[in-house]
Write an enzyme that holds these catalytic residues in place. Structure first.
Site, PDB file in Angstrom:
ATOM      1  N   LYS A  68       0.831  -1.202   0.000  1.00 36.72           N
ATOM      2  CA  LYS A  68       0.000   0.000   0.000  1.00 36.72           C
ATOM      3  C   LYS A  68       0.874   1.264   0.000  1.00 36.72           C
ATOM      4  O   LYS A  68       2.089   1.182   0.225  1.00 36.72           O
ATOM      5  CB  LYS A  68      -0.931  -0.042   1.227  1.00 36.72           C
ATOM      6  CG  LYS A  68      -1.884  -1.254   1.217  1.00 36.72           C
ATOM      7  CD  LYS A  68      -2.785  -1.245   2.449  1.00 36.72           C
ATOM      8  CE  LYS A  68      -3.697  -2.450   2.513  1.00 36.72           C
ATOM      9  NZ  LYS A  68      -4.566  -2.447   3.710  1.00 36.72           N
ATOM     10  N   PHE A 103     -15.184   3.934   8.302  1.00 40.11           N
ATOM     11  CA  PHE A 103     -13.839   4.303   7.838  1.00 40.11           C
ATOM     12  C   PHE A 103     -13.680   4.156   6.324  1.00 40.11           C
ATOM     13  O   PHE A 103     -12.588   4.335   5.793  1.00 40.11           O
ATOM     14  CB  PHE A 103     -12.776   3.466   8.556  1.00 40.11           C
ATOM     15  CG  PHE A 103     -12.965   1.964   8.436  1.00 40.11           C
ATOM     16  CD1 PHE A 103     -12.548   1.271   7.311  1.00 40.11           C
ATOM     17  CD2 PHE A 103     -13.569   1.249   9.468  1.00 40.11           C
ATOM     18  CE1 PHE A 103     -12.721  -0.094   7.203  1.00 40.11           C
ATOM     19  CE2 PHE A 103     -13.754  -0.134   9.371  1.00 40.11           C
ATOM     20  CZ  PHE A 103     -13.320  -0.800   8.229  1.00 40.11           C
ATOM     21  N   ARG A 128      -0.954 -14.715   4.227  1.00 41.74           N
ATOM     22  CA  ARG A 128      -1.687 -14.068   5.327  1.00 41.74           C
ATOM     23  C   ARG A 128      -0.938 -14.223   6.653  1.00 41.74           C
ATOM     24  O   ARG A 128      -0.923 -13.313   7.485  1.00 41.74           O
ATOM     25  CB  ARG A 128      -3.100 -14.653   5.469  1.00 41.74           C
ATOM     26  CG  ARG A 128      -4.043 -14.321   4.317  1.00 41.74           C
ATOM     27  CD  ARG A 128      -4.678 -12.957   4.401  1.00 41.74           C
ATOM     28  NE  ARG A 128      -5.705 -12.846   5.402  1.00 41.74           N
ATOM     29  CZ  ARG A 128      -6.561 -11.828   5.457  1.00 41.74           C
ATOM     30  NH1 ARG A 128      -6.511 -10.834   4.560  1.00 41.74           N
ATOM     31  NH2 ARG A 128      -7.454 -11.759   6.395  1.00 41.74           N
ATOM     32  N   THR A 185      -5.176  -7.784  10.769  1.00 40.35           N
ATOM     33  CA  THR A 185      -5.597  -6.532  10.137  1.00 40.35           C
ATOM     34  C   THR A 185      -5.181  -5.312  10.961  1.00 40.35           C
ATOM     35  O   THR A 185      -4.647  -4.342  10.441  1.00 40.35           O
ATOM     36  CB  THR A 185      -7.139  -6.534   9.977  1.00 40.35           C
ATOM     37  OG1 THR A 185      -7.518  -7.724   9.299  1.00 40.35           O
ATOM     38  CG2 THR A 185      -7.621  -5.316   9.215  1.00 40.35           C
ATOM     39  N   ARG A 244       2.699  -6.531   9.164  1.00 42.56           N
ATOM     40  CA  ARG A 244       1.863  -5.470   9.726  1.00 42.56           C
ATOM     41  C   ARG A 244       2.286  -5.111  11.148  1.00 42.56           C
ATOM     42  O   ARG A 244       2.253  -3.947  11.538  1.00 42.56           O
ATOM     43  CB  ARG A 244       0.394  -5.905   9.694  1.00 42.56           C
ATOM     44  CG  ARG A 244      -0.183  -5.893   8.279  1.00 42.56           C
ATOM     45  CD  ARG A 244      -1.505  -6.599   8.201  1.00 42.56           C
ATOM     46  NE  ARG A 244      -2.244  -6.300   6.989  1.00 42.56           N
ATOM     47  CZ  ARG A 244      -3.419  -6.842   6.687  1.00 42.56           C
ATOM     48  NH1 ARG A 244      -3.985  -7.702   7.532  1.00 42.56           N
ATOM     49  NH2 ARG A 244      -4.031  -6.534   5.592  1.00 42.56           N
ATOM     50  N   ASN A 292      -1.726  -0.433   7.346  1.00 45.50           N
ATOM     51  CA  ASN A 292      -1.113  -1.732   7.652  1.00 45.50           C
ATOM     52  C   ASN A 292      -0.270  -2.300   6.509  1.00 45.50           C
ATOM     53  O   ASN A 292      -0.029  -3.500   6.439  1.00 45.50           O
ATOM     54  CB  ASN A 292      -2.183  -2.725   8.133  1.00 45.50           C
ATOM     55  CG  ASN A 292      -3.304  -2.893   7.136  1.00 45.50           C
ATOM     56  OD1 ASN A 292      -3.209  -2.432   6.007  1.00 45.50           O
ATOM     57  ND2 ASN A 292      -4.365  -3.574   7.548  1.00 45.50           N
ATOM     58  N   HIS A 297      -1.878  -5.579   1.654  1.00 41.04           N
ATOM     59  CA  HIS A 297      -3.138  -6.317   1.515  1.00 41.04           C
ATOM     60  C   HIS A 297      -2.809  -7.695   0.974  1.00 41.04           C
ATOM     61  O   HIS A 297      -1.936  -7.838   0.118  1.00 41.04           O
ATOM     62  CB  HIS A 297      -4.076  -5.609   0.534  1.00 41.04           C
ATOM     63  CG  HIS A 297      -5.224  -6.464   0.112  1.00 41.04           C
ATOM     64  ND1 HIS A 297      -6.371  -6.584   0.870  1.00 41.04           N
ATOM     65  CD2 HIS A 297      -5.387  -7.307  -0.948  1.00 41.04           C
ATOM     66  CE1 HIS A 297      -7.190  -7.434   0.281  1.00 41.04           C
ATOM     67  NE2 HIS A 297      -6.616  -7.901  -0.830  1.00 41.04           N
TER      68      HIS A 297
HETATM   69  P1  TYD Z   1     -10.436  -6.174   6.080  1.00 41.07           P
HETATM   70  O1  TYD Z   1     -10.774  -6.643   4.689  1.00 41.07           O
HETATM   71  O2  TYD Z   1     -11.423  -6.398   7.180  1.00 41.07           O
HETATM   72  O3  TYD Z   1      -9.033  -6.808   6.574  1.00 41.07           O
HETATM   73  P2  TYD Z   1      -7.771  -7.399   5.782  1.00 41.07           P
HETATM   74  O4  TYD Z   1      -7.097  -6.237   5.075  1.00 41.07           O
HETATM   75  O5  TYD Z   1      -6.903  -7.969   6.878  1.00 41.07           O
HETATM   76  O6  TYD Z   1      -8.285  -8.460   4.846  1.00 41.07           O
HETATM   77  O7  TYD Z   1     -10.145  -4.602   6.025  1.00 41.07           O
HETATM   78  C1  TYD Z   1      -9.600  -3.999   4.899  1.00 41.07           C
HETATM   79  C2  TYD Z   1      -8.770  -2.813   5.331  1.00 41.07           C
HETATM   80  O8  TYD Z   1      -9.586  -1.844   5.963  1.00 41.07           O
HETATM   81  C3  TYD Z   1      -7.724  -3.144   6.359  1.00 41.07           C
HETATM   82  O9  TYD Z   1      -6.551  -3.691   5.765  1.00 41.07           O
HETATM   83  C4  TYD Z   1      -7.478  -1.820   7.006  1.00 41.07           C
HETATM   84  C5  TYD Z   1      -8.831  -1.147   6.942  1.00 41.07           C
HETATM   85  N1  TYD Z   1      -9.546  -1.185   8.243  1.00 41.07           N
HETATM   86  C6  TYD Z   1      -9.547  -0.038   9.033  1.00 41.07           C
HETATM   87  O10 TYD Z   1      -8.932   0.987   8.683  1.00 41.07           O
HETATM   88  N2  TYD Z   1     -10.227  -0.076  10.220  1.00 41.07           N
HETATM   89  C7  TYD Z   1     -10.885  -1.191  10.645  1.00 41.07           C
HETATM   90  O11 TYD Z   1     -11.484  -1.163  11.751  1.00 41.07           O
HETATM   91  C8  TYD Z   1     -10.867  -2.364   9.823  1.00 41.07           C
HETATM   92  C9  TYD Z   1     -11.565  -3.623  10.261  1.00 41.07           C
HETATM   93  C10 TYD Z   1     -10.196  -2.319   8.624  1.00 41.07           C
END
Ligand code: TYD
Length: 165
Positions: free
Chosen positions: A10, A58, A90, A96, A107, A121, A124
């Site tokens: 990212k 968000f 993963r 996350t 992360r 983070n 992805h």
């Molecule tokens: P998600 O698809 O739930 O997790 P992952 O990336 O681990 O598959 O969320 C997508 C992105 O959204 C996540 O990488 C960061 C952002 N995010 C937030 O900013 N705040 C939050 O509370 C959550 C759950 C996600």
């Protein structure tokens, strides 16, 4: 099971010069990189990628983040391919929430939560095979992946396209 997974480094990862570190960590998986590209993320692509989160508070900040508005950087998109690719990647990425992620995960090592509450983070990675297919088809065209991952068809293009002169 042989799988493919979409990885995005990212804009915070590019801004912090973490591309090399992230790729080094991912090389622990011994998976093959079968596609790589630097992408200027449009709002349309961002919305489609995160469509399952469109009702989250968000969401708008998340779109701005992945579009590079906060870091003035693009996204590096990759497809990794091989045995149990989704779970292997993963595991190295970590949870996350970067504050809860294993400290030695990508992360956990490099992520942060901004004062606005956005999880920056760094990376992805597709969560499952269904997401991987949807996401890979969003970010890449078949000719830009060096293995045949999904069925394709040939279309005659009506719109002009740039080719090398
Ligand atoms: P998600 O698809 O739930 O997790 P992952 O990336 O681990 O598959 O969320 C997508 C992105 O959204 C996540 O990488 C960061 C952002 N995010 C937030 O900013 N705040 C939050 O509370 C959550 C759950 C996600």
């Amino acid at each position: 099971m042989i799988q493919q997974t979409l990885i995005l480094i990212k804009p915070d990862g590019l801004k912090k010069s973490l591309t090399g570190n992230v790729l080094t960590r991912l090389s622990e998986t011994k998976l093959d990189i079968v596609a790589a590209s630097i992408v200027k993320v449009s709002r349309d692509l961002a919305e489609k990628h995160y469509m399952s989160l469109k009702d989250k508070p968000f969401f708008d900040d998340l779109l701005k983040y992945i579009m590079g508005e906060y870091h003035k950087k693009k996204v590096m998109a990759l497809v990794y391919w091989g045995e149990d690719a989704i779970q292997k990647v993963r595991a190295i990425c970590g949870s996350t929430n970067p504050e809860e992620a294993d400290p030695v995960s990508i992360r956990g090592s490099y992520g942060r939560i901004t004062t606005k509450g956005v999880y920056e983070n760094v990376i992805h990675a597709s969560a499952n095979e269904q997401d991987a297919e949807r996401e890979i088809k969003l970010w890449f065209q078949p000719d830009n992946i060096i293995v045949d991952l999904y069925p394709t068809k040939t279309v005659k293009e009506a719109t002009p396209r740039r080719v090398w002169a």
